[in-house]
Motif scaffolding. Structure first.
Motif, PDB file in Angstrom:
ATOM      1  N   ALA A 170     -77.753  -4.595 -28.676  1.00 48.52           N
ATOM      2  CA  ALA A 170     -78.541  -3.396 -29.088  1.00 48.52           C
ATOM      3  C   ALA A 170     -78.532  -2.447 -27.994  1.00 48.52           C
ATOM      4  O   ALA A 170     -78.262  -1.164 -28.129  1.00 48.52           O
ATOM      5  CB  ALA A 170     -79.953  -4.079 -29.240  1.00 48.52           C
ATOM      6  N   ALA A 171     -78.398  -2.739 -26.911  1.00 42.87           N
ATOM      7  CA  ALA A 171     -78.336  -1.892 -25.844  1.00 42.87           C
ATOM      8  C   ALA A 171     -76.936  -0.913 -25.491  1.00 42.87           C
ATOM      9  O   ALA A 171     -76.991   0.095 -25.217  1.00 42.87           O
ATOM     10  CB  ALA A 171     -78.495  -2.674 -24.162  1.00 42.87           C
ATOM     11  N   GLY A 172     -75.962  -1.848 -25.971  1.00 44.44           N
ATOM     12  CA  GLY A 172     -74.744  -1.367 -26.183  1.00 44.44           C
ATOM     13  C   GLY A 172     -74.476  -0.096 -27.054  1.00 44.44           C
ATOM     14  O   GLY A 172     -73.613   0.780 -26.793  1.00 44.44           O
ATOM     15  N   ARG A 173     -75.342   0.026 -28.100  1.00 44.94           N
ATOM     16  CA  ARG A 173     -75.360   1.247 -29.126  1.00 44.94           C
ATOM     17  C   ARG A 173     -75.717   2.321 -28.464  1.00 44.94           C
ATOM     18  O   ARG A 173     -75.730   3.593 -28.911  1.00 44.94           O
ATOM     19  CB  ARG A 173     -76.152   0.755 -30.350  1.00 44.94           C
ATOM     20  CG  ARG A 173     -75.781  -0.606 -30.953  1.00 44.94           C
ATOM     21  CD  ARG A 173     -76.309  -0.722 -32.404  1.00 44.94           C
ATOM     22  NE  ARG A 173     -75.863  -1.751 -33.145  1.00 44.94           N
ATOM     23  CZ  ARG A 173     -76.174  -3.193 -32.967  1.00 44.94           C
ATOM     24  NH1 ARG A 173     -77.407  -3.230 -32.568  1.00 44.94           N
ATOM     25  NH2 ARG A 173     -75.639  -4.220 -33.619  1.00 44.94           N
ATOM     26  N   LEU A 174     -76.591   2.153 -27.396  1.00 40.66           N
ATOM     27  CA  LEU A 174     -77.144   3.383 -26.959  1.00 40.66           C
ATOM     28  C   LEU A 174     -76.479   3.864 -25.638  1.00 40.66           C
ATOM     29  O   LEU A 174     -76.750   4.868 -24.811  1.00 40.66           O
ATOM     30  CB  LEU A 174     -78.878   3.076 -26.378  1.00 40.66           C
ATOM     31  CG  LEU A 174     -79.842   3.340 -27.204  1.00 40.66           C
ATOM     32  CD1 LEU A 174     -79.655   2.117 -28.169  1.00 40.66           C
ATOM     33  CD2 LEU A 174     -81.152   3.345 -26.558  1.00 40.66           C
ATOM     34  N   ASP A 175     -75.171   3.537 -25.424  1.00 42.12           N
ATOM     35  CA  ASP A 175     -74.201   3.697 -24.461  1.00 42.12           C
ATOM     36  C   ASP A 175     -74.843   3.769 -23.051  1.00 42.12           C
ATOM     37  O   ASP A 175     -75.403   2.787 -22.688  1.00 42.12           O
ATOM     38  CB  ASP A 175     -73.740   5.265 -24.581  1.00 42.12           C
ATOM     39  CG  ASP A 175     -72.853   5.432 -26.035  1.00 42.12           C
ATOM     40  OD1 ASP A 175     -72.382   4.384 -26.230  1.00 42.12           O
ATOM     41  OD2 ASP A 175     -72.994   6.426 -26.555  1.00 42.12           O
ATOM     42  N   GLU A 176     -74.921   4.815 -22.192  1.00 44.12           N
ATOM     43  CA  GLU A 176     -75.368   4.561 -20.746  1.00 44.12           C
ATOM     44  C   GLU A 176     -77.089   4.821 -20.692  1.00 44.12           C
ATOM     45  O   GLU A 176     -77.446   4.460 -19.615  1.00 44.12           O
ATOM     46  CB  GLU A 176     -74.813   5.821 -19.948  1.00 44.12           C
ATOM     47  CG  GLU A 176     -75.020   7.297 -20.374  1.00 44.12           C
ATOM     48  CD  GLU A 176     -74.467   7.796 -21.177  1.00 44.12           C
ATOM     49  OE1 GLU A 176     -74.438   8.941 -21.865  1.00 44.12           O
ATOM     50  OE2 GLU A 176     -73.305   7.038 -21.905  1.00 44.12           O
ATOM     51  N   GLN A 177     -77.426   4.912 -21.898  1.00 46.76           N
ATOM     52  CA  GLN A 177     -78.884   5.061 -21.826  1.00 46.76           C
ATOM     53  C   GLN A 177     -79.704   3.773 -22.091  1.00 46.76           C
ATOM     54  O   GLN A 177     -80.851   3.808 -22.122  1.00 46.76           O
ATOM     55  CB  GLN A 177     -79.324   6.068 -22.935  1.00 46.76           C
ATOM     56  CG  GLN A 177     -78.934   7.601 -22.446  1.00 46.76           C
ATOM     57  CD  GLN A 177     -79.423   8.688 -23.509  1.00 46.76           C
ATOM     58  OE1 GLN A 177     -78.679   9.516 -23.890  1.00 46.76           O
ATOM     59  NE2 GLN A 177     -80.766   8.582 -23.905  1.00 46.76           N
ATOM     60  N   GLY A 178     -78.784   2.769 -22.533  1.00 47.59           N
ATOM     61  CA  GLY A 178     -79.648   1.481 -23.132  1.00 47.59           C
ATOM     62  C   GLY A 178     -79.202   0.500 -21.798  1.00 47.59           C
ATOM     63  O   GLY A 178     -78.090   0.319 -21.561  1.00 47.59           O
ATOM     64  N   TYR A 179     -80.191  -0.302 -21.602  1.00 43.48           N
ATOM     65  CA  TYR A 179     -79.981  -1.740 -20.741  1.00 43.48           C
ATOM     66  C   TYR A 179     -80.827  -2.771 -21.439  1.00 43.48           C
ATOM     67  O   TYR A 179     -81.420  -2.694 -22.215  1.00 43.48           O
ATOM     68  CB  TYR A 179     -80.855  -1.026 -19.569  1.00 43.48           C
ATOM     69  CG  TYR A 179     -79.999   0.160 -18.676  1.00 43.48           C
ATOM     70  CD1 TYR A 179     -79.110  -0.216 -17.762  1.00 43.48           C
ATOM     71  CD2 TYR A 179     -80.664   1.248 -18.751  1.00 43.48           C
ATOM     72  CE1 TYR A 179     -78.582   1.274 -17.051  1.00 43.48           C
ATOM     73  CE2 TYR A 179     -80.155   2.501 -18.253  1.00 43.48           C
ATOM     74  CZ  TYR A 179     -79.119   2.427 -17.134  1.00 43.48           C
ATOM     75  OH  TYR A 179     -78.442   3.438 -16.905  1.00 43.48           O
ATOM     76  N   HIS A 180     -80.486  -3.727 -20.641  1.00 45.48           N
ATOM     77  CA  HIS A 180     -81.002  -5.216 -21.335  1.00 45.48           C
ATOM     78  C   HIS A 180     -81.304  -6.039 -20.156  1.00 45.48           C
ATOM     79  O   HIS A 180     -80.572  -6.024 -19.266  1.00 45.48           O
ATOM     80  CB  HIS A 180     -80.041  -5.881 -22.463  1.00 45.48           C
ATOM     81  CG  HIS A 180     -78.793  -6.313 -21.846  1.00 45.48           C
ATOM     82  ND1 HIS A 180     -77.616  -5.343 -21.741  1.00 45.48           N
ATOM     83  CD2 HIS A 180     -78.376  -7.439 -21.475  1.00 45.48           C
ATOM     84  CE1 HIS A 180     -76.697  -6.164 -21.280  1.00 45.48           C
ATOM     85  NE2 HIS A 180     -77.055  -7.186 -21.184  1.00 45.48           N
ATOM     86  N   ILE A 181     -82.000  -7.018 -20.367  1.00 44.02           N
ATOM     87  CA  ILE A 181     -82.573  -8.009 -19.563  1.00 44.02           C
ATOM     88  C   ILE A 181     -82.866  -9.184 -20.273  1.00 44.02           C
ATOM     89  O   ILE A 181     -83.635  -9.362 -21.114  1.00 44.02           O
ATOM     90  CB  ILE A 181     -84.124  -7.853 -18.597  1.00 44.02           C
ATOM     91  CG1 ILE A 181     -83.808  -6.458 -17.996  1.00 44.02           C
ATOM     92  CG2 ILE A 181     -84.294  -9.027 -17.870  1.00 44.02           C
ATOM     93  CD1 ILE A 181     -85.188  -5.945 -17.299  1.00 44.02           C
TER      94      ILE A 181
END
Length: 303
Positions: A170-181
């Motif tokens: 899911a975070a990868g779909r937002l490119d550099e604006q997405g992060y995950h924990i």
């Protein structure tokens, strides 16, 4: 004595010899069904086969417009939530039901504040009202899209082992604006970030613009820190959770990986739409700026 010892060896050698394979007699039949008695012996048989095919195709084309157009590719399948994330406009109640989003906890564990989102009780389990889940999911998707379009950062939090791969995609779909924990939320990540990350005197951005929780109960410390720092939160809220713990609740089953895949996929696709819209807007601004420069140069040359 020697002949008795060699006799088994000769027998084994004879059995291990490669025997020539005898192919069965192949007969070209008119139909692919096994055991068909009709064979092609003449030109009339071939002509009859072509006529039968033409009749079948005519009937198929005639009744095809009255039949269903649903196939395996355009019908929701449980694994599509993981491999093919859907857009918010494509989210339906049938997809939520297929993912098990309507199953809540037992009646005795239901939070009193969750009562407006409960449809009823069956077999001792609370049934979540998906008529309210779907519009709340689309509202949360609009929030994610708007934040991503303005260049904000979004964090997906899912600390269960079965949620780590989901939030990573899911975070990868937002490119550099997405992060995950996917591991444990470190206490003080937001409230004590200067000492924790040792960024005093540095212009480093730590506070996110939006945090999405797939299992809010296990991350209450993170929710408190987001509330202190005035960070908006989105969370999957089950029947045993107070919907007021997050800013944008999504009533659904928080213990189902398929539900988490579906909801995180919808939210991440909304964020991707915002990212693409932002990039298109930047390209449009650059195009207008270049056009303005060209017009100014042409005006200067003409003068």
């Amino acid at each position: 004595m020697a002949s008795q010892m060699l006799r088994p060896w000769f027998t084994v050698t004879k059995c291990l010899r490669r025997q020539p394979y005898r192919y069965p007699s192949a007969v070209r039949t008119m139909y692919t069904a096994p055991g068909s008695e009709m064979t092609l012996h003449s030109q009339d048989d071939w002509r009859l086969m072509q006529e039968n095919r033409a009749r079948f195709k005519l009937l198929y084309d005639l009744f095809n417009e009255y039949g269903s157009t649903r196939t395996r590719n355009n019908t929701f399948q449980p694994h599509h939530a993981y491999t093919r994330a859907i857009c918010p406009s494509q989210a339906t109640q049938s997809a939520l039901i297929a993912s098990g989003a309507h199953f809540g906890h037992t009646k005795s564990l239901m939070n009193p504040n969750f009562l407006p989102y409960a449809y009823g009780v069956r077999a001792g389990l609370t049934i979540i009202d998906l008529d309210q889940t779907l519009p709340l999911l689309r509202r949360a998707a609009n929030v994610v899209r708007a934040i991503a379009q303005r260049g904000g950062t979004v964090i997906f939090v899912g600390t269960r082992p079965d949620l780590r791969e989901i939030i990573r995609k899911a975070a990868g779909r937002l490119d550099e604006q997405g992060y995950h924990i996917g591991e444990r939320w470190l206490p003080g990540t937001l409230t004590n970030r200067n000492q924790l990350f040792q960024i005093e005197g540095q212009n480093v951005r730590i506070t996110p613009d939006l945090v999405i929780f797939l299992n809010p109960i296990a991350n209450m410390n993170a929710i408190r820190e987001c509330a202190i720092q005035h960070v908006p939160t989105i969370g999957i809220v089950d029947s045993n959770v107070d919907p007021r713990v997050v800013m944008y609740p999504i009533p659904a089953n928080d213990e189902s990986p398929r539900t988490a895949q579906l909801i995180s996929g919808v939210l991440s696709m909304a964020g991707r739409e915002g990212v693409l819209a932002r990039k298109d807007g930047e390209k449009d601004l650059r195009r207008r700026a270049d056009r303005k420069v060209i017009l100014e140069r042409l005006a200067g040359q003409a003068a």
